[in-house]
Write a protein that holds these residues in place. Structure first.
Motif, short mmCIF file in Angstrom:
data_model
loop_
_atom_site.label_atom_id
_atom_site.label_comp_id
_atom_site.label_asym_id
_atom_site.label_seq_id
_atom_site.Cartn_x
_atom_site.Cartn_y
_atom_site.Cartn_z
N ASN A 1 2.62 -2.15 8.58
CA ASN A 1 3.85 -1.36 8.71
C ASN A 1 3.71 0.10 8.28
O ASN A 1 4.70 0.75 7.94
CB ASN A 1 4.99 -2.01 7.89
CG ASN A 1 5.22 -3.46 8.28
OD1 ASN A 1 5.18 -3.80 9.46
ND2 ASN A 1 5.41 -4.31 7.28
N GLN A 2 2.48 0.61 8.31
CA GLN A 2 2.25 2.02 8.00
C GLN A 2 1.19 2.57 8.93
O GLN A 2 0.35 1.82 9.43
CB GLN A 2 1.78 2.20 6.55
CG GLN A 2 2.81 1.89 5.49
CD GLN A 2 2.35 2.33 4.12
OE1 GLN A 2 1.88 3.45 3.94
NE2 GLN A 2 2.48 1.46 3.14
N TRP A 3 1.24 3.86 9.14
CA TRP A 3 0.22 4.51 9.95
C TRP A 3 -0.59 5.45 9.08
O TRP A 3 -0.10 5.96 8.06
CB TRP A 3 0.86 5.29 11.11
CG TRP A 3 -0.12 5.76 12.14
CD1 TRP A 3 -0.39 7.05 12.48
CD2 TRP A 3 -0.96 4.94 12.96
NE1 TRP A 3 -1.34 7.09 13.47
CE2 TRP A 3 -1.71 5.81 13.79
CE3 TRP A 3 -1.15 3.57 13.09
CZ2 TRP A 3 -2.65 5.34 14.72
CZ3 TRP A 3 -2.07 3.10 14.01
CH2 TRP A 3 -2.80 3.98 14.82
N CYS A 4 -1.83 5.65 9.46
CA CYS A 4 -2.76 6.44 8.65
C CYS A 4 -2.53 7.94 8.84
O CYS A 4 -2.38 8.42 9.97
CB CYS A 4 -4.19 6.07 9.04
SG CYS A 4 -5.45 7.05 8.24
N ASP A 5 -2.51 8.69 7.74
CA ASP A 5 -2.31 10.14 7.80
C ASP A 5 -3.43 10.84 8.57
O ASP A 5 -3.20 11.86 9.23
CB ASP A 5 -2.24 10.72 6.39
CG ASP A 5 -0.90 10.44 5.72
OD1 ASP A 5 0.05 10.10 6.46
OD2 ASP A 5 -0.80 10.55 4.49
N LYS A 6 -4.65 10.32 8.46
CA LYS A 6 -5.78 10.96 9.12
C LYS A 6 -5.76 10.77 10.64
O LYS A 6 -6.46 11.48 11.36
CB LYS A 6 -7.09 10.42 8.55
CG LYS A 6 -7.41 10.94 7.15
CD LYS A 6 -8.84 10.62 6.77
CE LYS A 6 -9.23 11.27 5.46
NZ LYS A 6 -10.66 11.07 5.13
N ALA A 7 -5.01 9.81 11.10
CA ALA A 7 -4.91 9.55 12.55
C ALA A 7 -3.78 10.40 13.12
O ALA A 7 -2.63 9.98 13.15
CB ALA A 7 -4.67 8.07 12.81
N TYR B 1 0.83 -1.21 0.00
CA TYR B 1 0.00 0.00 0.00
C TYR B 1 0.86 1.26 0.00
O TYR B 1 1.86 1.35 0.71
CB TYR B 1 -0.90 -0.01 1.23
CG TYR B 1 -1.71 1.25 1.43
CD1 TYR B 1 -2.90 1.45 0.73
CD2 TYR B 1 -1.30 2.23 2.32
CE1 TYR B 1 -3.65 2.59 0.92
CE2 TYR B 1 -2.05 3.38 2.52
CZ TYR B 1 -3.22 3.56 1.81
OH TYR B 1 -3.97 4.69 2.01
N LYS B 2 0.46 2.21 -0.82
CA LYS B 2 1.13 3.52 -0.83
C LYS B 2 0.07 4.61 -0.76
O LYS B 2 -1.05 4.44 -1.26
CB LYS B 2 2.00 3.68 -2.07
CG LYS B 2 1.28 3.45 -3.39
CD LYS B 2 2.24 3.52 -4.57
CE LYS B 2 1.49 3.26 -5.88
NZ LYS B 2 2.39 3.32 -7.05
N LYS B 3 0.43 5.69 -0.13
CA LYS B 3 -0.53 6.76 0.10
C LYS B 3 -0.91 7.45 -1.20
O LYS B 3 -0.12 7.56 -2.12
CB LYS B 3 0.05 7.77 1.08
CG LYS B 3 0.36 7.16 2.44
CD LYS B 3 1.14 8.10 3.32
CE LYS B 3 1.52 7.43 4.63
NZ LYS B 3 2.35 8.30 5.50
N GLN B 4 -2.14 7.91 -1.24
CA GLN B 4 -2.64 8.59 -2.42
C GLN B 4 -1.97 9.96 -2.55
O GLN B 4 -1.91 10.73 -1.60
CB GLN B 4 -4.16 8.76 -2.30
CG GLN B 4 -4.83 9.29 -3.55
CD GLN B 4 -6.34 9.39 -3.36
OE1 GLN B 4 -6.80 9.58 -2.26
NE2 GLN B 4 -7.08 9.25 -4.44
N GLN B 5 -1.45 10.24 -3.73
CA GLN B 5 -0.70 11.47 -3.92
C GLN B 5 -1.57 12.64 -4.37
O GLN B 5 -1.48 13.74 -3.83
CB GLN B 5 0.41 11.23 -4.96
CG GLN B 5 1.41 10.17 -4.54
CD GLN B 5 2.15 10.54 -3.27
OE1 GLN B 5 2.50 11.70 -3.07
NE2 GLN B 5 2.40 9.55 -2.42
N ASN B 6 -2.42 12.39 -5.35
CA ASN B 6 -3.21 13.48 -5.93
C ASN B 6 -4.69 13.31 -5.66
O ASN B 6 -5.22 12.20 -5.67
CB ASN B 6 -2.98 13.54 -7.45
CG ASN B 6 -1.52 13.79 -7.81
OD1 ASN B 6 -0.87 14.63 -7.19
ND2 ASN B 6 -1.02 13.05 -8.78
#
Length: 419
Positions: free
Chosen positions: A252-258, A138-143
């Motif tokens: 192995n990733q944390w959510c940006d909204k949290a 999983y990779k974070k949405q850029q645009n």
């Protein structure tokens, strides 16, 4: 002085038993406290002789607490554990057949160890997440982009609304590796993996598989209300409503909204915080367009070691949950669930991070009740990890006000209530 056991076994009320013995010549302090209604110290109104009163309250509380835990909390836990085991076996059998029909859905484990896929919202209301397979890296949405389509895939003039705080979009190209099946039109629109479409595929598989594995006598697919897959499951203890939710696990990733942990907070410890953030989160398919953030593993880690300093947080939570289920918000589909109570507990732990804040059960328990009362009265309970989300947003205000009134009465005269 002892209460006659024949009286305890009779139909006479406990209030009448107490009344009879209170007129005895013996000291009323010798009356045993293991009645079904126990008086509690309201810590908000501390008397002048606070030290002496605290000591007396602790002595009374320990005896009363032991009685309540044994006769209510432990009994509840035993029944729930048995129910969970039976439901787990049924859902494991069902999801194993589903996985053979569609590789995108993984079977639920039937291991005897803790399974964070199963969340007990109430004794007869479970939420079970079904892991999705074939979405890796999983990779974070850029645009940011607008979506102009309906669930059927037809174009729309105006865009679909943006996700709320606890939700997000999910695109298939956000994963470094994905099975070819995730590029099929049965689950995507213009590159977006649509929860409602995933649920539609899953629901059809559940319906077919119940008949395939001869579970019609144990599990029944209920009519759908919105984007949900709900089963009615028969166990030897009770009938349980189970909501099955497909979930994408992000490791192995944390959510940006949290936006967690918050600055200058002493609970939980830095070590535990780093552990939680390294584990990750998940995305649940339980709405039409948007995926809901889920932190069940983080919640489990917080609860598992919550009393490492010798406090009574978990005991307070257990009693709070029991009182909620028995008195303040009973029923098969309570509007306040164990999930809400966990949020109340976590916020209170963060505000009172020290071991000394959780040494006296009565004081700690009433502090939790007051926090719950405040949230219910204000119709506002912040999610612990995504504090912009109100967990009471879609709950009836009238229902919340009715519960607030019950909590007010309890705080005016705190007693154990038995049903």
């Amino acid at each position: 002085m002892k209460v006659d056991s024949a009286l305890l076994d009779s139909e006479i009320s406990f209030e009448e038993i107490y009344e009879r013995h209170s007129h005895s010549k013996e000291d009323s302090a010798s009356v045993p406290i293991d009645f079904r209604r126990m008086l509690w110290l309201e810590s908000a109104q501390e008397p002048k002789d606070y030290v002496a009163t605290k000591k007396e309250a602790m002595e009374l509380t320990q005896e009363a607490l032991s009685f309540y835990l044994q006769n209510k909390v432990e009994l509840r836990q035993s029944k729930v554990s048995k129910t969970v085991e039976e439901v787990k076996k049924i859902i494991h059998q069902l999801t194993s057949v589903i996985s053979l029909k569609d590789i995108r859905f993984q079977p639920i484990s039937k291991s005897d160890f803790y399974n964070d896929n199963i969340k007990v919202l109430a004794p007869n209301q479970f939420l079970i997440t079904v892991p999705l397979k074939g979405l890796v890296g999983y990779k974070k949405q850029q645009n940011r982009r607008w979506r102009y389509y309906s669930l059927s895939g037809s174009p729309q003039v105006s865009p679909v609304r943006d996700p709320e705080d606890l939700y997000q979009w999910l695109e298939v190209n956000q994963f470094l590796k994905s099975l070819q099946q995730w590029h099929e039109m049965d689950v995507i629109i213009e590159g977006d993996i649509i929860p409602a479409k995933v649920l539609q595929v899953f629901r059809n598989l559940v319906d077919i598989s119940i008949k395939t594995c001869s579970l019609t006598s144990k599990a029944n697919l209920l009519d759908s209300y919105g984007s949900t897959v709900r089963l009615e499951v028969e166990t030897s203890v009770c009938q349980v409503e189970v909501e099955l939710v497909p979930v994408v696990e992000i490791f192995n990733q944390w959510c940006d909204k949290a936006r967690w942990p918050r600055c200058l907070k002493r609970w939980p410890s830095r070590e535990k915080t780093e552990c939680i953030k390294s584990i990750g989160f998940s995305l649940m398919a339980c709405s039409s367009f948007h995926w809901q953030l889920n932190f069940s593993q983080a919640e489990y880690i917080l609860m598992e070691g919550i009393d490492e300093d010798g406090g009574c947080r978990k005991t307070c939570f257990q009693v709070l949950r029991q009182m909620k289920e028995d008195v303040w918000c009973p029923g098969n589909k309570p509007i306040i669930t164990s999930q809400h109570l966990k949020m109340v507990l976590f916020w209170t732990c963060e505000k009172y991070p020290h071991a000394k804040d959780w040494k006296i059960f009565t004081v700690s328990f009433l502090r939790l009740v007051r926090k719950l009362h405040k949230c219910v009265s204000q119709h506002f309970l912040k999610h612990y990890f995504v504090n912009g989300h109100n967990m009471f947003q879609y709950v009836s205000i009238n229902d919340l006000d009715a519960i607030a009134q019950k909590l007010t009465l309890f705080l005016e005269n705190p007693v154990f209530c038995w049903t």
